[in-house]
Design a protein around this motif. Structure first.
Motif, mmCIF file in Angstrom:
data_model
loop_
_atom_site.group_PDB
_atom_site.id
_atom_site.type_symbol
_atom_site.label_atom_id
_atom_site.label_comp_id
_atom_site.label_asym_id
_atom_site.label_seq_id
_atom_site.Cartn_x
_atom_site.Cartn_y
_atom_site.Cartn_z
ATOM 1 N N LEU A 62 0.835 -1.272 0.104
ATOM 2 C CA LEU A 62 -0.023 0.046 -0.186
ATOM 3 C C LEU A 62 1.011 1.151 -0.007
ATOM 4 O O LEU A 62 0.684 2.164 -0.834
ATOM 5 C CB LEU A 62 -0.759 0.280 1.144
ATOM 6 C CG LEU A 62 -1.866 1.175 1.414
ATOM 7 C CD1 LEU A 62 -2.540 1.666 0.046
ATOM 8 C CD2 LEU A 62 -2.513 1.291 2.619
ATOM 9 N N GLU A 63 1.855 1.328 0.850
ATOM 10 C CA GLU A 63 2.830 2.434 1.056
ATOM 11 C C GLU A 63 3.376 2.698 -0.419
ATOM 12 O O GLU A 63 3.501 3.730 -0.973
ATOM 13 C CB GLU A 63 3.964 2.189 2.064
ATOM 14 C CG GLU A 63 4.531 3.284 2.342
ATOM 15 C CD GLU A 63 5.548 3.175 3.587
ATOM 16 O OE1 GLU A 63 5.687 4.120 4.428
ATOM 17 O OE2 GLU A 63 5.935 1.993 3.538
ATOM 18 N N LYS A 64 4.019 1.643 -1.204
ATOM 19 C CA LYS A 64 4.667 1.764 -2.430
ATOM 20 C C LYS A 64 3.632 2.303 -3.286
ATOM 21 O O LYS A 64 3.988 3.142 -4.029
ATOM 22 C CB LYS A 64 5.121 0.325 -2.708
ATOM 23 C CG LYS A 64 5.816 0.522 -3.867
ATOM 24 C CD LYS A 64 6.432 -1.065 -4.126
ATOM 25 C CE LYS A 64 7.245 -1.313 -5.442
ATOM 26 N NZ LYS A 64 7.610 -2.700 -5.546
ATOM 27 N N ASP A 65 2.383 1.861 -3.181
ATOM 28 C CA ASP A 65 1.330 2.409 -4.260
ATOM 29 C C ASP A 65 0.930 3.923 -3.858
ATOM 30 O O ASP A 65 0.916 4.531 -4.997
ATOM 31 C CB ASP A 65 0.117 1.341 -4.228
ATOM 32 C CG ASP A 65 -0.161 0.603 -5.518
ATOM 33 O OD1 ASP A 65 0.507 0.611 -6.295
ATOM 34 O OD2 ASP A 65 -1.295 -0.061 -5.576
ATOM 35 N N LEU A 66 0.927 4.183 -2.701
ATOM 36 C CA LEU A 66 0.458 5.425 -2.525
ATOM 37 C C LEU A 66 1.505 6.697 -2.820
ATOM 38 O O LEU A 66 1.436 7.480 -3.184
ATOM 39 C CB LEU A 66 0.092 5.719 -1.018
ATOM 40 C CG LEU A 66 -0.984 5.004 -0.724
ATOM 41 C CD1 LEU A 66 -1.084 5.123 0.819
ATOM 42 C CD2 LEU A 66 -2.232 5.824 -1.168
ATOM 43 N N ASP A 67 2.974 6.011 -2.757
ATOM 44 C CA ASP A 67 4.327 6.839 -3.260
ATOM 45 C C ASP A 67 4.023 7.142 -4.680
ATOM 46 O O ASP A 67 4.767 7.992 -5.173
ATOM 47 C CB ASP A 67 5.418 6.180 -2.859
ATOM 48 C CG ASP A 67 5.721 6.218 -1.179
ATOM 49 O OD1 ASP A 67 5.135 7.047 -0.780
ATOM 50 O OD2 ASP A 67 6.573 5.434 -0.691
ATOM 51 N N ARG A 68 3.482 6.257 -5.632
ATOM 52 C CA ARG A 68 3.466 6.480 -7.038
ATOM 53 C C ARG A 68 2.611 7.657 -7.288
ATOM 54 O O ARG A 68 2.745 8.101 -8.241
ATOM 55 C CB ARG A 68 2.911 5.029 -7.505
ATOM 56 C CG ARG A 68 3.590 4.183 -7.499
ATOM 57 C CD ARG A 68 2.968 2.774 -8.243
ATOM 58 N NE ARG A 68 2.643 3.003 -9.373
ATOM 59 C CZ ARG A 68 1.147 2.356 -9.718
ATOM 60 N NH1 ARG A 68 0.764 1.185 -8.860
ATOM 61 N NH2 ARG A 68 0.790 2.572 -10.968
ATOM 62 N N GLY A 69 1.720 7.994 -6.465
ATOM 63 C CA GLY A 69 0.710 9.397 -6.594
ATOM 64 C C GLY A 69 -0.195 9.059 -7.175
ATOM 65 O O GLY A 69 -0.732 7.975 -7.649
ATOM 66 N N PRO A 70 -1.216 10.177 -7.242
ATOM 67 C CA PRO A 70 -2.419 9.897 -7.816
ATOM 68 C C PRO A 70 -2.708 9.728 -9.096
ATOM 69 O O PRO A 70 -3.604 9.073 -9.719
ATOM 70 C CB PRO A 70 -2.997 11.230 -7.250
ATOM 71 C CG PRO A 70 -2.166 12.304 -6.986
ATOM 72 C CD PRO A 70 -0.783 11.463 -6.451
ATOM 73 N N ALA A 71 -1.734 10.214 -9.965
ATOM 74 C CA ALA A 71 -1.858 10.284 -11.578
ATOM 75 C C ALA A 71 -1.841 8.725 -11.977
ATOM 76 O O ALA A 71 -2.265 8.353 -12.636
ATOM 77 C CB ALA A 71 -0.727 10.855 -12.129
ATOM 78 N N ALA A 72 -0.798 7.946 -11.147
ATOM 79 C CA ALA A 72 -0.848 6.442 -11.262
ATOM 80 C C ALA A 72 -2.132 5.659 -11.269
ATOM 81 O O ALA A 72 -2.288 4.634 -11.688
ATOM 82 C CB ALA A 72 0.330 5.959 -10.349
ATOM 83 N N HIS A 73 -3.100 6.537 -10.467
ATOM 84 C CA HIS A 73 -4.479 5.727 -10.337
ATOM 85 C C HIS A 73 -5.527 6.347 -10.805
ATOM 86 O O HIS A 73 -6.623 6.388 -10.321
ATOM 87 C CB HIS A 73 -4.585 5.607 -8.556
ATOM 88 C CG HIS A 73 -3.255 4.885 -8.114
ATOM 89 N ND1 HIS A 73 -3.269 3.255 -8.157
ATOM 90 C CD2 HIS A 73 -2.205 5.396 -7.367
ATOM 91 C CE1 HIS A 73 -2.091 2.987 -7.230
ATOM 92 N NE2 HIS A 73 -1.577 4.121 -6.839
ATOM 93 N N GLY A 74 -5.264 7.048 -12.056
ATOM 94 C CA GLY A 74 -6.356 7.886 -12.545
ATOM 95 C C GLY A 74 -6.775 9.232 -12.055
ATOM 96 O O GLY A 74 -7.861 9.461 -12.437
#
Length: 89
Positions: free
Chosen positions: A53-65
């Motif tokens: 989760l921490e790694k995914d959140l670090d990718r930022g909002p753009a990585a999640h549309g």
């Protein structure tokens, strides 16, 4: 005893039952009775899932549309975490 439990609960935005528990703990054990005993329940994420989760959140909002995050809008983060927690999320 000072202020009544309901007034304290309202000011602190907690339940009257919590205030009753705090007062009882203070009467029984003094300031030691008011020390935190930690969370009541176990964390919902184990260490491995938290790392993902921490790694995914670090990718930022753009990585999640979400290319234009609104400052101060925690709804986007909440939605992401809820979706992440779903099986296959």
């Amino acid at each position: 005893m000072g202020r009544d439990n309901a007034a304290v609960a309202k000011e602190l935005r907690v339940s009257v039952r919590s205030v009753q528990r705090w007062r009882r703990d203070w009467e029984d054990r003094g300031t030691q009775g008011l020390r935190s005993r930690g969370p009541v329940s176990r964390p919902k994420l184990n260490d491995a899932l938290f790392a993902v989760l921490e790694k995914d959140l670090d990718r930022g909002p753009a990585a999640h549309g979400r290319p234009d995050p609104v400052a101060g809008n925690s709804g986007n983060c909440t939605e992401f975490v809820v979706n992440f927690m779903r099986p296959g999320g």
